[in-house]
Write a protein that holds these residues in place. Structure first.
Motif, PDB file in Angstrom:
ATOM      1  N   ARG A 198     -51.625 -39.180 -32.842  1.00  0.00           N
ATOM      2  CA  ARG A 198     -51.297 -40.581 -32.520  1.00  0.00           C
ATOM      3  C   ARG A 198     -49.790 -40.852 -32.465  1.00  0.00           C
ATOM      4  NH1 ARG A 198     -55.714 -44.150 -33.286  1.00  0.00           N
ATOM      5  NH2 ARG A 198     -57.563 -43.125 -34.102  1.00  0.00           N
ATOM      6  N   LYS A 199     -48.999 -39.864 -32.102  1.00  0.00           N
ATOM      7  CA  LYS A 199     -47.552 -40.066 -32.009  1.00  0.00           C
ATOM      8  C   LYS A 199     -47.063 -40.016 -30.558  1.00  0.00           C
ATOM      9  CE  LYS A 199     -46.518 -38.207 -36.600  1.00  0.00           C
ATOM     10  NZ  LYS A 199     -45.788 -37.165 -37.369  1.00  0.00           N
ATOM     11  N   GLY A 200     -47.984 -40.050 -29.635  1.00  0.00           N
ATOM     12  CA  GLY A 200     -47.625 -39.929 -28.225  1.00  0.00           C
ATOM     13  C   GLY A 200     -47.794 -38.492 -27.766  1.00  0.00           C
ATOM     14  N   TYR A 201     -48.166 -38.316 -26.522  1.00  0.00           N
ATOM     15  CA  TYR A 201     -48.429 -36.966 -26.030  1.00  0.00           C
ATOM     16  C   TYR A 201     -48.185 -36.894 -24.533  1.00  0.00           C
ATOM     17  CZ  TYR A 201     -52.877 -39.133 -24.677  1.00  0.00           C
ATOM     18  OH  TYR A 201     -53.825 -39.961 -24.140  1.00  0.00           O
ATOM     19  N   ASP A 202     -47.947 -35.682 -24.066  1.00  0.00           N
ATOM     20  CA  ASP A 202     -47.782 -35.388 -22.645  1.00  0.00           C
ATOM     21  C   ASP A 202     -49.179 -35.171 -22.065  1.00  0.00           C
ATOM     22  OD1 ASP A 202     -47.605 -33.805 -20.235  1.00  0.00           O
ATOM     23  OD2 ASP A 202     -45.508 -33.424 -20.723  1.00  0.00           O
ATOM     24  N   GLY A 203     -49.568 -36.006 -21.081  1.00  0.00           N
ATOM     25  CA  GLY A 203     -50.917 -35.922 -20.526  1.00  0.00           C
ATOM     26  C   GLY A 203     -51.230 -34.565 -19.919  1.00  0.00           C
ATOM     27  N   ALA A 204     -50.231 -33.943 -19.274  1.00  0.00           N
ATOM     28  CA  ALA A 204     -50.440 -32.630 -18.650  1.00  0.00           C
ATOM     29  C   ALA A 204     -50.700 -31.567 -19.712  1.00  0.00           C
ATOM     30  CB  ALA A 204     -49.223 -32.251 -17.807  1.00  0.00           C
ATOM     31  N   LYS A 205     -49.916 -31.581 -20.787  1.00  0.00           N
ATOM     32  CA  LYS A 205     -50.079 -30.600 -21.865  1.00  0.00           C
ATOM     33  C   LYS A 205     -51.440 -30.765 -22.556  1.00  0.00           C
ATOM     34  CE  LYS A 205     -45.981 -28.498 -21.890  1.00  0.00           C
ATOM     35  NZ  LYS A 205     -45.811 -27.035 -21.762  1.00  0.00           N
ATOM     36  N   ALA A 206     -51.864 -32.029 -22.715  1.00  0.00           N
ATOM     37  CA  ALA A 206     -53.153 -32.304 -23.346  1.00  0.00           C
ATOM     38  C   ALA A 206     -54.305 -31.790 -22.489  1.00  0.00           C
ATOM     39  CB  ALA A 206     -53.309 -33.803 -23.614  1.00  0.00           C
ATOM     40  N   ASP A 207     -54.200 -31.959 -21.170  1.00  0.00           N
ATOM     41  CA  ASP A 207     -55.232 -31.450 -20.254  1.00  0.00           C
ATOM     42  C   ASP A 207     -55.291 -29.923 -20.294  1.00  0.00           C
ATOM     43  OD1 ASP A 207     -56.196 -33.883 -19.404  1.00  0.00           O
ATOM     44  OD2 ASP A 207     -55.156 -33.865 -17.474  1.00  0.00           O
ATOM     45  N   ILE A 208     -54.120 -29.273 -20.399  1.00  0.00           N
ATOM     46  CA  ILE A 208     -54.081 -27.806 -20.451  1.00  0.00           C
ATOM     47  C   ILE A 208     -54.834 -27.304 -21.687  1.00  0.00           C
ATOM     48  CG2 ILE A 208     -52.540 -25.816 -20.813  1.00  0.00           C
ATOM     49  CD1 ILE A 208     -50.492 -27.298 -19.005  1.00  0.00           C
ATOM     50  N   TRP A 209     -54.623 -27.965 -22.827  1.00  0.00           N
ATOM     51  CA  TRP A 209     -55.352 -27.598 -24.051  1.00  0.00           C
ATOM     52  C   TRP A 209     -56.860 -27.684 -23.806  1.00  0.00           C
ATOM     53  CZ3 TRP A 209     -54.273 -26.313 -29.268  1.00  0.00           C
ATOM     54  CH2 TRP A 209     -55.351 -26.431 -30.143  1.00  0.00           C
ATOM     55  N   SER A 210     -57.316 -28.791 -23.232  1.00  0.00           N
ATOM     56  CA  SER A 210     -58.751 -28.978 -22.980  1.00  0.00           C
ATOM     57  C   SER A 210     -59.295 -27.892 -22.054  1.00  0.00           C
ATOM     58  CB  SER A 210     -59.006 -30.358 -22.369  1.00  0.00           C
ATOM     59  OG  SER A 210     -58.582 -31.387 -23.240  1.00  0.00           O
ATOM     60  N   CYS A 211     -58.492 -27.481 -21.064  1.00  0.00           N
ATOM     61  CA  CYS A 211     -58.899 -26.390 -20.172  1.00  0.00           C
ATOM     62  C   CYS A 211     -59.076 -25.093 -20.964  1.00  0.00           C
ATOM     63  CB  CYS A 211     -57.865 -26.177 -19.063  1.00  0.00           C
ATOM     64  SG  CYS A 211     -57.810 -27.495 -17.825  1.00  0.00           S
ATOM     65  N   GLY A 212     -58.211 -24.883 -21.949  1.00  0.00           N
ATOM     66  CA  GLY A 212     -58.328 -23.693 -22.798  1.00  0.00           C
ATOM     67  C   GLY A 212     -59.606 -23.700 -23.610  1.00  0.00           C
ATOM     68  N   VAL A 213     -59.977 -24.861 -24.142  1.00  0.00           N
ATOM     69  CA  VAL A 213     -61.231 -24.975 -24.895  1.00  0.00           C
ATOM     70  C   VAL A 213     -62.417 -24.681 -23.980  1.00  0.00           C
ATOM     71  CG1 VAL A 213     -62.703 -26.492 -26.279  1.00  0.00           C
ATOM     72  CG2 VAL A 213     -60.211 -26.644 -26.503  1.00  0.00           C
ATOM     73  N   VAL A 214     -62.363 -25.206 -22.742  1.00  0.00           N
ATOM     74  CA  VAL A 214     -63.428 -24.944 -21.768  1.00  0.00           C
ATOM     75  C   VAL A 214     -63.535 -23.445 -21.496  1.00  0.00           C
ATOM     76  CG1 VAL A 214     -64.113 -25.233 -19.343  1.00  0.00           C
ATOM     77  CG2 VAL A 214     -63.362 -27.216 -20.666  1.00  0.00           C
ATOM     78  N   LEU A 215     -62.402 -22.772 -21.292  1.00  0.00           N
ATOM     79  CA  LEU A 215     -62.418 -21.329 -21.038  1.00  0.00           C
ATOM     80  C   LEU A 215     -63.066 -20.579 -22.197  1.00  0.00           C
ATOM     81  CD1 LEU A 215     -61.657 -18.779 -19.479  1.00  0.00           C
ATOM     82  CD2 LEU A 215     -59.365 -18.924 -20.478  1.00  0.00           C
TER      83      LEU A 215
END
Length: 458
Positions: free
Chosen positions: A185-202
């Motif tokens: 909850r301190k702010g985040y980069d939307g692109a970096k957050a999406d990349i993490w989610s892609c890693g979980v999917v992989l």
């Protein structure tokens, strides 16, 4: 439904229910005019008004119109009545990717293909300033050809959603797939957050289960925050290395999409969006980036000298003048796929110049009779391999009109290369660019005037 006969607005015949959520239901439907299968998302206006989701629905519509990509579910049209909103979308016959994973882990090659398509789609979304923020197998659909389609942009964010610190601050997404910085909850980069989610999917595709899982939500968040996960022994070493770079709890050191695409595991059997039709448009002699053919440079030069581009008559020139150009009524000029310029150099000089530019851009050159050339990138772009056609038309032996046109790939990538590389490099052979009235102070000629002057001087 409002229409008991299951025919919506005399245009679509509604069929079975495909899925439902709190505020919407999705139905299979068939176009009565084209017989095309579609999916129709039906949203209850009263429900979204009561909970204040009007802006979210508007954002989802604008996002889906913006991200037209082969691996993103396409929005065909929006319809509405007094009580309902209808999203008419591409129908993904294969259903959710989740249903496949629920049966167990996937084969490595299959998982890689889906991951490649996911990364291509997400990269394209990011290039348009769109961050999905809820990437998970339930939101990844499969079409009849088993190609992945990203769907459900209900939680997506646009670039303008960032605060002054350049970060997003809305906590959303599915807990097991959400990045550590989103939880913080301190702010985040939307692109970096999406990349993490892609890693979980992989990880899920290859393992058949989640990397971070615990019956206690706070304990699961603790594991996510420290990236505490283990790879099964059947994961190849290349995959392990890639996953540890993607599931890096520090977003500033987390791997970028560009670097993911360069990884050896990702590159294997790389999926291309390029169609066979596009490949066959220029059936010609291939040249390498240096512009030299297999028969040697001498043969290439003699062939180049003998090139006679198609003639352009006065009527053609007049039709291309600014006063007759109606393209502005239909498209944003910044997104145009073609641009034209005139040159007072012979065809051989123009071709030689274009080949030099291709060499500098590390693009492959293909030639076809009649003054047509094609430049092709060597690397996969956001929408396949970028291809640019250059066609030369002869007005007189020393006066030509050249058209540059994107034939494949991403329009934004094409515009960037055109603006930053091709236009500056072509400066010494260009007389006038279309839409620009002068190159030198004494030149204020429209295309028809250029034609007349050139013919007189000939």
């Amino acid at each position: 439904m409002e229409n008991k006969s299951n025919v919506l607005m005399q245009r679509y015949e509604l069929g079975r229910l495909l899925g439902k959520g709190t505020f919407a239901k999705v139905y299979y439907a068939r176009s009565m005019s084209t017989n095309q299968s579609v999916a129709i998302k039906v949203i209850d206006k009263d429900k979204i008004l009561r909970v204040g989701l009007v802006d979210q629905v508007k954002r989802e519509i604008s996002v889906m119109k913006m991200v037209k990509h082969p691996n993103v579910i396409r929005l065909y049209e929006i319809m509405a009545t007094k009580t309902k909103i209808y999203f008419v979308m591409e129908y993904a016959k294969g259903g959710e990717l989740f249903n496949k994973v629920a049966k167990g882990k996937l084969k490595e090659d299959v998982a890689r293909k889906y991951f490649q398509q996911l990364i291509n789609a997400v990269d394209f979304c990011h290039s348009r300033g769109v961050y999905h923020r809820d990437i998970k197998p339930e939101n990844l659909l499969l079409d009849e050809n088993d190609n992945l389609k990203v769907s459900d942009f209900g939680l997506s964010a646009l670039a303008e959603s960032k605060w002054q610190d350049g970060l997003l601050h809305t906590t959303c997404g599915t807990p097991a797939y959400v990045a550590p910085e989103v939880i913080g909850r301190k702010g985040y980069d939307g692109a970096k957050a999406d990349i993490w989610s892609c890693g979980v999917v992989l990880y899920v595709l290859l393992a058949g289960y989640l990397p971070f899982h615990d019956s206690n939500l706070m304990e699961m968040y603790r594991k996510i925050g420290k990236a505490q996960f283990k790879c099964p022994n059947w994961f190849p070493a290349e995959v392990r290395r890639l996953l540890f770079k993607i599931l890096d709890p520090n977003p500033s050191t987390r791997i970028s999409i560009a670097k993911i695409k360069e990884s050896s595991w990702f590159r294997k059997g790389f999926y291309s969006n390029k169609t066979g039709t596009e490949k066959d448009e220029v059936s010609s002699t291939d040249t390498d980036a240096s512009g030299s053919c297999g028969n040697g440079s001498t043969a290439a030069e003699s062939k180049q000298d003998s090139v006679v581009p198609p003639n352009l008559n006065a009527f053609d020139i007049i039709s291309l003048s600014a006063g007759f150009d109606l393209s502005g009524l239909f498209e944003d000029n910044s997104q145009k796929r073609e641009t034209r310029f005139t040159s007072r150099q012979p065809a051989s000089i123009i071709i030689s110049k274009l080949e030099d530019i291709a060499k500098q851009l590390r693009m492959k050159v293909k030639k076809k009779d009649g003054g047509l050339m094609r430049f092709e990138g060597l690397k996969e772009g956001r929408k396949g391999i970028l291809s640019i056609d250059a066609e030369i038309f002869q007005v007189t032996p020393s006066f030509h009109l050249i058209e540059l046109k994107k034939s494949n790939g991403d329009t934004m990538e094409y515009q960037k290369i055109l603006k930053e590389d091709m236009r500056p490099a072509l400066q010494d052979i260009v007389w006038v660019w279309q839409g620009e009235h002068q190159v030198q102070p004494q030149q204020h000629l429209q295309p028809q005037d250029q034609l007349q002057q050139a013919q007189q001087q000939e």
